[in-house]
Design an enzyme around this catalytic site. Structure first.
Site, short mmCIF file in Angstrom:
data_model
loop_
_atom_site.label_atom_id
_atom_site.label_comp_id
_atom_site.label_asym_id
_atom_site.label_seq_id
_atom_site.Cartn_x
_atom_site.Cartn_y
_atom_site.Cartn_z
N ASP A 192 0.92 -1.08 -0.02
CA ASP A 192 0.24 -0.08 0.07
C ASP A 192 0.69 1.20 -0.15
OD1 ASP A 192 -2.86 1.10 0.45
OD2 ASP A 192 -1.69 2.05 2.10
N GLU A 223 13.65 -15.67 -0.56
CA GLU A 223 13.87 -17.07 0.18
C GLU A 223 12.71 -17.95 0.08
OE1 GLU A 223 14.49 -15.59 4.20
OE2 GLU A 223 15.75 -13.98 3.73
C1 GLC Z 1 -4.15 3.26 -0.64
C2 GLC Z 1 -5.42 2.33 -0.54
C3 GLC Z 1 -6.63 3.27 -0.06
C4 GLC Z 1 -6.20 3.76 1.27
C5 GLC Z 1 -4.82 4.38 1.20
C6 GLC Z 1 -4.32 4.51 2.63
O1 GLC Z 1 -4.30 4.24 -1.67
O2 GLC Z 1 -5.66 1.87 -1.64
O3 GLC Z 1 -7.66 2.50 -0.04
O4 GLC Z 1 -7.12 4.76 1.75
O5 GLC Z 1 -3.91 3.72 0.60
O6 GLC Z 1 -3.99 3.59 3.20
#
Ligand code: GLC
Length: 509
Positions: A192, A223
């Site tokens: 993310d 690994e």
């Molecule tokens: C990414 C995710 C989104 C979230 C953001 C913060 O963009 O896809 O849904 O709100 O990160 O974690």
């Protein structure tokens, strides 16, 4: 170049809260997902990517993670997650989980400790004064004050304090978290906000040191056998984007240029060519993404006069011709599936669900809505629970009242209704994914000389000999001679109608 599963995979994104509810509390969960695994097997996907399933106060739909080594009780238990991974594997489906390294939750053990013990604050960005005037990506200041007067940084909601990647303990923690899940058999990790981890006086987007993090993660991942790292990297600069895909970093990254691209032949051709030119030198397969849990659903987007997507201007409430959008979404799906590389399908895309734009304001849960002072509707409209069966809400989602209400008009869009309708979106996806598995996926494409974006037509042939032709112009165009395998809409004799894609074999170059 090695041809491993992920290079050409069709990956289905499950937004767990909205997929299927097994225990009747109105929120999707692992029990619901496990009960529907055969649906996904029949659809013909290779892997599932689940958005975060960890314990979370749900300030941002689970992207505020309180504990990276457990499962949110509303979703199930760790034991159930392990069962789910092995059941999916038995069906030949790989599992990709979401790891959130940029920020944690104010309910995490680390943050709670930081609140009571100043000496434990170095895992976050605490300071006596806000260090800059950064704005949160969800709106408002990126700094929030704690009771003792200090401030902490959060690029997203205040409930999502940013981690300090200058602190070696943070690196160690995430390497351990990766191992924790790789040991449990997950096949990949979606990272993310992957480009935002490192902060400096100059900013936080795409700083060079972030690559050291992913080189190390790659070592850890390597690994284990055939496991992958997928980056959520929103970067307009292709040269900078490609750095994440160097052979010792991430395996793939989402193609947001394609997702944001308008329904326009010249623009699509430009984005496809640019994507291929970006990926080829680093040897990474491109990805093709039409939607996800953060963006407007394609049926609604493609039915508008402006068919682009941009986070800032979501065009919410702008008139959309949903019939036109539906037809284009079908054509776009066949186009995306024919391109070389891997494919992402966001749950509900295969049902042709539109964006739900008329949710009552008080039901909106996305922090983007509240933090923008209501000027941005947020992302709830693409997160409404799936309709499975029946004539009225909850449409087989579960016994309880879904956490966001489903429109009555979805009775025509349930899985049950679409299963028996040969012309449905669901059957188009199922047939196309089956053919894709045999004839498409990883490899290269050759643009047809006889078709030009200037004429509104995109046409290319793949390694297997399958030719994909999309007509984005206003008038029907002649089809090349060949055998039709599949079309996104009815053909008019030898003509390909506007906003339609066809797959053929035996077409002369
Ligand atoms: C990414 C995710 C989104 C979230 C953001 C913060 O963009 O896809 O849904 O709100 O990160 O974690």
């Amino acid at each position: 170049m090695s041809h491993t599963w992920w290079r050409g995979a069709a990956i289905y994104q499950v937004y767990l809260r909205s997929f299927a509810d097994g225990n009747g509390d109105g929120v999707g969960d692992l029990a619901g997902l496990r009960a529907r695994l055969t649906y996904l097997k029949d659809l013909g996907i290779d892997a599932i990517w689940l958005t975060p399933w960890y314990p979370s106060p749900m300030a941002d739909g689970g992207y505020d993670v309180a504990d990276y080594r457990d499962i949110e009780p509303v979703f199930g238990t760790l034991e159930e997650a392990e069962k789910f991974i092995s059941e999916a594997h038995e069906l030949g489906i790989k599992i990709i989980i979401d790891v959130v390294p940029n920020h944690s939750s104010t309910e995490s053990a680390w943050f709670k400790e930081a609140l009571t013990d100043r000496a434990a604050r170095d895992r976050f960005w605490f300071s006596d004064e806000p260090l800059n005037d950064w704005q949160s990506i969800f709106g408002g200041s990126a700094w929030t004050q704690v009771p003792d007067g200090q401030w902490y940084l959060h690029l997203f909601a205040p409930e999502q304090p940013d981690l300090n990647w200058n602190n070696p303990e943070v690196h160690q923690e995430f390497e351990d978290v990766l191992r924790f899940w790789l040991e449990r058999g997950v096949d990949g990790v979606r990272i993310d906000s992957a480009a935002l981890l490192i902060k400096s006086d100059t900013g936080y987007e795409d700083l060079d040191e972030v690559h050291d993090v992913y080189r190390r993660w790659r070592e850890v991942t390597d690994e284990y056998d055939e496991r992958i790292l997928i980056g959520e990297v929103w970067l307009p600069d292709q040269e900078r984007f490609a750095r994440y895909l160097r052979p010792d970093e991430l395996h793939t990254a989402f193609n947001f240029d394609f997702l944001s691209c308008p329904w326009d032949p010249a623009e699509l051709r430009r984005v496809i060519d640019l994507t291929l030119a970006t990926h080829t030198p680093v040897g990474a397969p491109p990805t093709w993404v039409l939607s996800n849990h953060d963006v407007t659903r394609p049926v609604t987007r493609y039915g508008r006069a402006d068919t682009t997507f941009a986070h800032g201007g979501r065009l919410h409430g702008t008139p959309s011709d949903l019939e036109l959008g539906y037809q284009r979404a079908r054509a776009a799906a066949l186009l995306a599936m024919a391109l070389p590389g891997s494919l992402y399908v966001y749950q509900g895309e295969e049902l042709g669900l539109p964006e739900v734009e008329d949710l009552a304001d008080e039901l909106r849960q996305d922090p983007m809505y509240a933090r923008s002072g209501g000027t941005n509707p947020g992302r709830d409209g693409c997160r409404v629970p799936l309709p499975w069966s029946g004539e009225e809400p909850p449409f087989g989602f579960g016994a309880g009242t879904p956490w966001l209400p489903q429109p009555d008009s979805w009775r025509k869009l349930t899985v049950e209704a679409q299963r028996t309708d040969l012309g449905s979106m669901l059957n188009l996806y199922r047939t196309a994914l089956g053919l894709r598995r045999e004839l498409l996926g990883d490899g290269t494409l050759t643009w047809a000389q006889w078709a030009q974006p200037g004429d509104g037509v995109l046409a290319f042939t793949r390694d297997s000999g399958l030719t994909c032709v999309t007509n984005l112009g206003p008038e029907p165009v002649p089809l090349p001679a060949g055998e039709v395998l599949l079309a996104s809409g009815p053909l008019e004799g030898g003509l390909l109608p506007s906003d339609t894609t066809v797959w053929l074999t035996g077409v002369e170059a």
